[in-house]
Design an enzyme around this catalytic site. Sequence first.
Site, PDB file in Angstrom:
ATOM      1  CG  ASP A  33      -0.154  -0.048   2.464  1.00 31.41           C
ATOM      2  OD1 ASP A  33       1.101  -0.048   2.430  1.00 31.41           O
ATOM      3  OD2 ASP A  33      -0.682   0.062   3.462  1.00 31.41           O
ATOM      4  N   GLY A  34       2.138   1.109   0.069  1.00 33.87           N
ATOM      5  CA  GLY A  34       2.851   2.250   0.046  1.00 33.87           C
ATOM      6  C   GLY A  34       3.671   2.649   1.093  1.00 33.87           C
ATOM      7  CD  GLU A  35       0.698   1.824   5.935  1.00 33.61           C
ATOM      8  OE1 GLU A  35       1.297   0.718   6.647  1.00 33.61           O
ATOM      9  OE2 GLU A  35      -0.285   2.136   6.337  1.00 33.61           O
ATOM     10  NE  ARG A  92      14.601  25.136   1.602  1.00 32.68           N
ATOM     11  CZ  ARG A  92      14.666  24.726   0.258  1.00 32.68           C
ATOM     12  NH1 ARG A  92      14.981  25.828  -0.645  1.00 32.68           N
ATOM     13  NH2 ARG A  92      14.153  23.718  -0.316  1.00 32.68           N
ATOM     14  CD  GLN A  93       5.925  27.225   5.201  1.00 32.62           C
ATOM     15  OE1 GLN A  93       6.074  27.242   3.986  1.00 32.62           O
ATOM     16  NE2 GLN A  93       4.854  27.952   5.776  1.00 32.62           N
ATOM     17  CG  HIS A 125      17.570  28.301   5.154  1.00 33.41           C
ATOM     18  ND1 HIS A 125      18.475  28.763   4.095  1.00 33.41           N
ATOM     19  CD2 HIS A 125      16.523  29.280   5.170  1.00 33.41           C
ATOM     20  CE1 HIS A 125      18.070  29.818   3.541  1.00 33.41           C
ATOM     21  NE2 HIS A 125      16.746  30.154   4.290  1.00 33.41           N
ATOM     22  CG  ASP A 166      20.990  35.257  -0.340  1.00 35.26           C
ATOM     23  OD1 ASP A 166      21.998  34.894   0.754  1.00 35.26           O
ATOM     24  OD2 ASP A 166      20.160  34.566  -0.215  1.00 35.26           O
ATOM     25  CE  LYS A 190      18.151  34.140  -3.171  1.00 32.07           C
ATOM     26  NZ  LYS A 190      18.398  32.404  -2.938  1.00 32.07           N
ATOM     27  NE  ARG A 192      13.813  31.857  -3.239  1.00 26.12           N
ATOM     28  CZ  ARG A 192      14.178  31.014  -4.070  1.00 26.12           C
ATOM     29  NH1 ARG A 192      13.467  30.379  -5.327  1.00 26.12           N
ATOM     30  NH2 ARG A 192      15.330  30.271  -4.099  1.00 26.12           N
TER      31      ARG A 192
HETATM   32  C1  R5P Z   1      17.908  30.809   0.286  1.00 26.14           C
HETATM   33  O1  R5P Z   1      17.991  31.652   1.170  1.00 26.14           O
HETATM   34  C2  R5P Z   1      19.025  29.857   0.405  1.00 26.14           C
HETATM   35  O2  R5P Z   1      20.115  29.952   0.907  1.00 26.14           O
HETATM   36  C3  R5P Z   1      19.192  29.173  -1.011  1.00 26.14           C
HETATM   37  O3  R5P Z   1      19.898  30.275  -1.602  1.00 26.14           O
HETATM   38  C4  R5P Z   1      18.157  28.916  -1.731  1.00 26.14           C
HETATM   39  O4  R5P Z   1      17.239  27.818  -0.923  1.00 26.14           O
HETATM   40  C5  R5P Z   1      18.446  28.075  -3.094  1.00 26.14           C
HETATM   41  O5  R5P Z   1      17.264  27.654  -3.644  1.00 26.14           O
HETATM   42  P1  R5P Z   1      17.243  27.538  -5.188  1.00 26.14           P
HETATM   43  O6  R5P Z   1      18.385  26.374  -5.441  1.00 26.14           O
HETATM   44  O7  R5P Z   1      15.656  26.772  -5.397  1.00 26.14           O
HETATM   45  O8  R5P Z   1      17.313  28.860  -6.037  1.00 26.14           O
END
Ligand code: R5P
Length: 288
Positions: A33-35, A92-93, A125, A166, A190, A192
């Site tokens: 079943d995927g588990e 990252r969330q 991160h 960045d 940078k 986004r």
């Molecule tokens: C963002 O602040 C992280 O340091 C990375 O720059 C980012 O997660 C890279 O994501 P992607 O490869 O999708 O551009």
Amino acid sequence: MIVPGSRSQALAAALATTLDDTLAVPEFDRFPDGETFAAVPAAGADTPERAVVVAATPSNDAYVELLQLQDALREAGVESLVTVIPYMGYARQDKVFEPGQPISARAMARAVSTSTDRVVLVTPHEPAVREFFDVPVDIVDAADRLAVPLAGLDTPLDDPLFLSPDDGAIDLARAVRDAHGAGGTDYFEKTRHSGTEVSIEPSDAPVEGRDVVITDDIIATGSTMAESVAVLRERGADRIFTACVHPLLARAARTKLEAAGVERVYGTDTLERDVSVVSAAPVVADVL
Ligand code: R5P
């Protein structure tokens, strides 16, 4: 006993060697079943006092597998359990960006905390993610390990510039430069625009004819690095290397980088990819 998750087998083996500890061979399987199913027969046969689970969590299945390994070890009677998360998915969330969203990093951290005494995170991160766990957390940084492959180049780096895409990653660029022992540092600006679209505003640093190493904590979709490589190509940089701790390399990331004109892509074994040429084991072993 060192217990690998299925995505962290090389790092776990390197840790077992570094610490002169036993390396368990888990059973990984999947039901019809995927588990997922993960077991540690060696712990059932001869329970160690302490176990260290080493499991990157780049997917939902990887998280479930980690919980299963932890539970199997506790069930076997392991008293002291350390969980090493070389790459933490969902990190990252880490906040509510729009009303109604979850703090996914906190949800994952709480689940992982239920069956462990301690957690070790590698170059998260945002270090503040440690606050989401209910157990003590050690954070180690594997950035300086990225200098290892750079030192082994057939043609050594010539007055390199260590650049971050960045300002948030400038400390990482400095760490790699310091470990390399020579070169300048700088950062781009940078912006986004979406999950896969970024634009890069170059700095004034002279790059024409120069070797450049772009450093970041993670290459996910590759948009950030590919855009940075393209900007540097336009400005006449010589060899352009990319180095990251976590080579997630999702979707067409690798192709984007090659198409942009990267010389080499380097990452650590916090995620097991073909570019994972250096191990984070020494920095992790230091806190175990
Ligand atoms: C963002 O602040 C992280 O340091 C990375 O720059 C980012 O997660 C890279 O994501 P992607 O490869 O999708 O551009």
